[in-house]
Design a protein around this motif. Sequence first.
Motif, PDB file in Angstrom:
ATOM      1  N   TRP A  73      -5.354  -2.300  -7.036  1.00 59.52           N
ATOM      2  CA  TRP A  73      -6.689  -2.912  -6.990  1.00 59.52           C
ATOM      3  C   TRP A  73      -7.761  -1.864  -6.765  1.00 59.52           C
ATOM      4  N   SER A  74      -7.511  -1.003  -5.768  1.00 59.17           N
ATOM      5  CA  SER A  74      -8.546  -0.047  -5.361  1.00 59.17           C
ATOM      6  C   SER A  74      -7.904   1.103  -4.593  1.00 59.17           C
ATOM      7  N   THR A  75      -8.715   2.114  -4.309  1.00 56.52           N
ATOM      8  CA  THR A  75      -8.282   3.243  -3.489  1.00 56.52           C
ATOM      9  C   THR A  75      -9.307   3.489  -2.396  1.00 56.52           C
ATOM     10  N   THR A  76      -8.850   4.089  -1.332  1.00 53.81           N
ATOM     11  CA  THR A  76      -9.701   4.554  -0.248  1.00 53.81           C
ATOM     12  C   THR A  76      -9.257   5.973   0.061  1.00 53.81           C
ATOM     13  N   THR A  77     -10.209   6.869   0.338  1.00 53.99           N
ATOM     14  CA  THR A  77      -9.835   8.247   0.639  1.00 53.99           C
ATOM     15  C   THR A  77     -10.314   8.646   2.026  1.00 53.99           C
ATOM     16  N   GLU A  78      -9.602   9.602   2.608  1.00 57.39           N
ATOM     17  CA  GLU A  78      -9.968  10.188   3.894  1.00 57.39           C
ATOM     18  C   GLU A  78      -9.648  11.673   3.854  1.00 57.39           C
ATOM     19  N   LEU A  79     -10.380  12.437   4.633  1.00 53.04           N
ATOM     20  CA  LEU A  79     -10.087  13.856   4.814  1.00 53.04           C
ATOM     21  C   LEU A  79      -9.921  14.084   6.308  1.00 53.04           C
ATOM     22  N   LEU A  80      -8.762  14.566   6.704  1.00 48.88           N
ATOM     23  CA  LEU A  80      -8.474  14.832   8.111  1.00 48.88           C
ATOM     24  C   LEU A  80      -8.536  16.334   8.351  1.00 48.88           C
ATOM     25  N   HIS A  81      -9.123  16.718   9.474  1.00 47.22           N
ATOM     26  CA  HIS A  81      -9.216  18.127   9.847  1.00 47.22           C
ATOM     27  C   HIS A  81      -8.440  18.330  11.143  1.00 47.22           C
ATOM     28  N   PHE A  82      -7.465  19.243  11.115  1.00 49.77           N
ATOM     29  CA  PHE A  82      -6.644  19.515  12.290  1.00 49.77           C
ATOM     30  C   PHE A  82      -7.457  20.248  13.349  1.00 49.77           C
ATOM     31  N   ARG A  83      -7.438  19.741  14.557  1.00 48.81           N
ATOM     32  CA  ARG A  83      -8.132  20.368  15.681  1.00 48.81           C
ATOM     33  C   ARG A  83      -7.091  20.718  16.745  1.00 48.81           C
ATOM     34  N   SER A  84      -6.716  21.984  16.815  1.00 43.10           N
ATOM     35  CA  SER A  84      -5.705  22.406  17.788  1.00 43.10           C
ATOM     36  C   SER A  84      -6.195  22.198  19.218  1.00 43.10           C
ATOM     37  N   ASP A  85      -7.511  22.281  19.432  1.00 47.20           N
ATOM     38  CA  ASP A  85      -8.047  22.108  20.781  1.00 47.20           C
ATOM     39  C   ASP A  85      -7.959  20.659  21.255  1.00 47.20           C
ATOM     40  N   LEU A  86      -7.749  19.718  20.346  1.00 48.58           N
ATOM     41  CA  LEU A  86      -7.629  18.304  20.712  1.00 48.58           C
ATOM     42  C   LEU A  86      -6.225  17.760  20.472  1.00 48.58           C
ATOM     43  N   GLU A  99       0.839  -1.195   0.000  1.00 51.02           N
ATOM     44  CA  GLU A  99       0.000   0.000   0.000  1.00 51.02           C
ATOM     45  C   GLU A  99       0.874   1.244   0.000  1.00 51.02           C
ATOM     46  N   LEU A 100       0.497   2.223  -0.823  1.00 46.22           N
ATOM     47  CA  LEU A 100       1.118   3.540  -0.806  1.00 46.22           C
ATOM     48  C   LEU A 100       0.024   4.552  -0.502  1.00 46.22           C
ATOM     49  N   VAL A 101       0.399   5.613   0.213  1.00 47.34           N
ATOM     50  CA  VAL A 101      -0.566   6.636   0.601  1.00 47.34           C
ATOM     51  C   VAL A 101      -0.070   7.997   0.143  1.00 47.34           C
ATOM     52  N   LEU A 102      -0.946   8.715  -0.556  1.00 44.87           N
ATOM     53  CA  LEU A 102      -0.670  10.087  -0.968  1.00 44.87           C
ATOM     54  C   LEU A 102      -1.339  11.015   0.039  1.00 44.87           C
ATOM     55  N   VAL A 103      -0.544  11.879   0.677  1.00 44.25           N
ATOM     56  CA  VAL A 103      -1.059  12.843   1.648  1.00 44.25           C
ATOM     57  C   VAL A 103      -0.837  14.236   1.075  1.00 44.25           C
ATOM     58  N   GLN A 104      -1.937  14.974   0.879  1.00 45.25           N
ATOM     59  CA  GLN A 104      -1.865  16.313   0.310  1.00 45.25           C
ATOM     60  C   GLN A 104      -2.416  17.329   1.304  1.00 45.25           C
ATOM     61  N   GLU A 105      -1.676  18.434   1.463  1.00 46.66           N
ATOM     62  CA  GLU A 105      -2.131  19.515   2.339  1.00 46.66           C
ATOM     63  C   GLU A 105      -3.240  20.303   1.654  1.00 46.66           C
ATOM     64  N   ARG A 106      -4.234  20.702   2.439  1.00 44.56           N
ATOM     65  CA  ARG A 106      -5.338  21.519   1.934  1.00 44.56           C
ATOM     66  C   ARG A 106      -5.592  22.654   2.920  1.00 44.56           C
ATOM     67  N   LYS A 107      -5.681  23.872   2.397  1.00 45.32           N
ATOM     68  CA  LYS A 107      -5.987  25.026   3.247  1.00 45.32           C
ATOM     69  C   LYS A 107      -7.477  25.136   3.511  1.00 45.32           C
ATOM     70  N   SER A 108      -8.279  24.576   2.597  1.00 38.76           N
ATOM     71  CA  SER A 108      -9.739  24.636   2.738  1.00 38.76           C
ATOM     72  C   SER A 108     -10.360  23.459   2.001  1.00 38.76           C
ATOM     73  N   ILE A 109     -11.632  23.243   2.241  1.00 39.23           N
ATOM     74  CA  ILE A 109     -12.363  22.193   1.537  1.00 39.23           C
ATOM     75  C   ILE A 109     -12.376  22.502   0.041  1.00 39.23           C
ATOM     76  N   GLY A 110     -12.417  23.784  -0.319  1.00 39.76           N
ATOM     77  CA  GLY A 110     -12.436  24.200  -1.715  1.00 39.76           C
ATOM     78  C   GLY A 110     -11.236  23.716  -2.499  1.00 39.76           C
ATOM     79  N   GLU A 111     -10.103  23.503  -1.828  1.00 39.24           N
ATOM     80  CA  GLU A 111      -8.896  23.029  -2.516  1.00 39.24           C
ATOM     81  C   GLU A 111      -8.995  21.565  -2.944  1.00 39.24           C
TER      82      GLU A 111
END
Length: 150
Positions: A129-142, A84-96
């Motif tokens: 074979w396939s891909t799976t996606t996730e969107l992580l949101h940074f929470r400084s309070d946690l 498995e390889l994972v591509l992690v891309q930074e996003r400033k907003s959902i719009g990106e």
Amino acid sequence: ASMGPYLAGETMAYYVLRSDLTVAHKPGTTPPPYLSLIFFHLKPEGVLDFADGVKKVNAAFAKTNTPTTVQDWYSLANGGHGPELVLVQERKSIGEMAGTSAKTLDAIMQEAYGDQGATIMATLRKAYWSTTTELLHFRSDLSYMAPAAK
């Protein structure tokens, strides 16, 4: 104190940064608001073809002066289902999430490599074979942030 009773399940996996595939890695910076993750579940016989394809995609972005985001590639080292390889891309907003270019990846590859661009993309796509996606949101309070080194 304990989150165990509230979890449906958990898994443990370890990933290694693939600096040979990564574009513009910035270690030690403040986490971005969002991280977009794409997990590529590779065919064992396609691992080398996939890595080679990613290198050619990165070169195509540079060759065509197509803007890109900070992106890191990781390889599953232990745990989970591999390869498995994972591509992690930074996003400033959902719009990106829409991307940074008006061109499709196939069009960028065509511009960079001519007719061979389609062959490169077909080989890359046949390597997983396939891909799976996730969107992580940074929470400084946690989040715990280590104090700056003196």
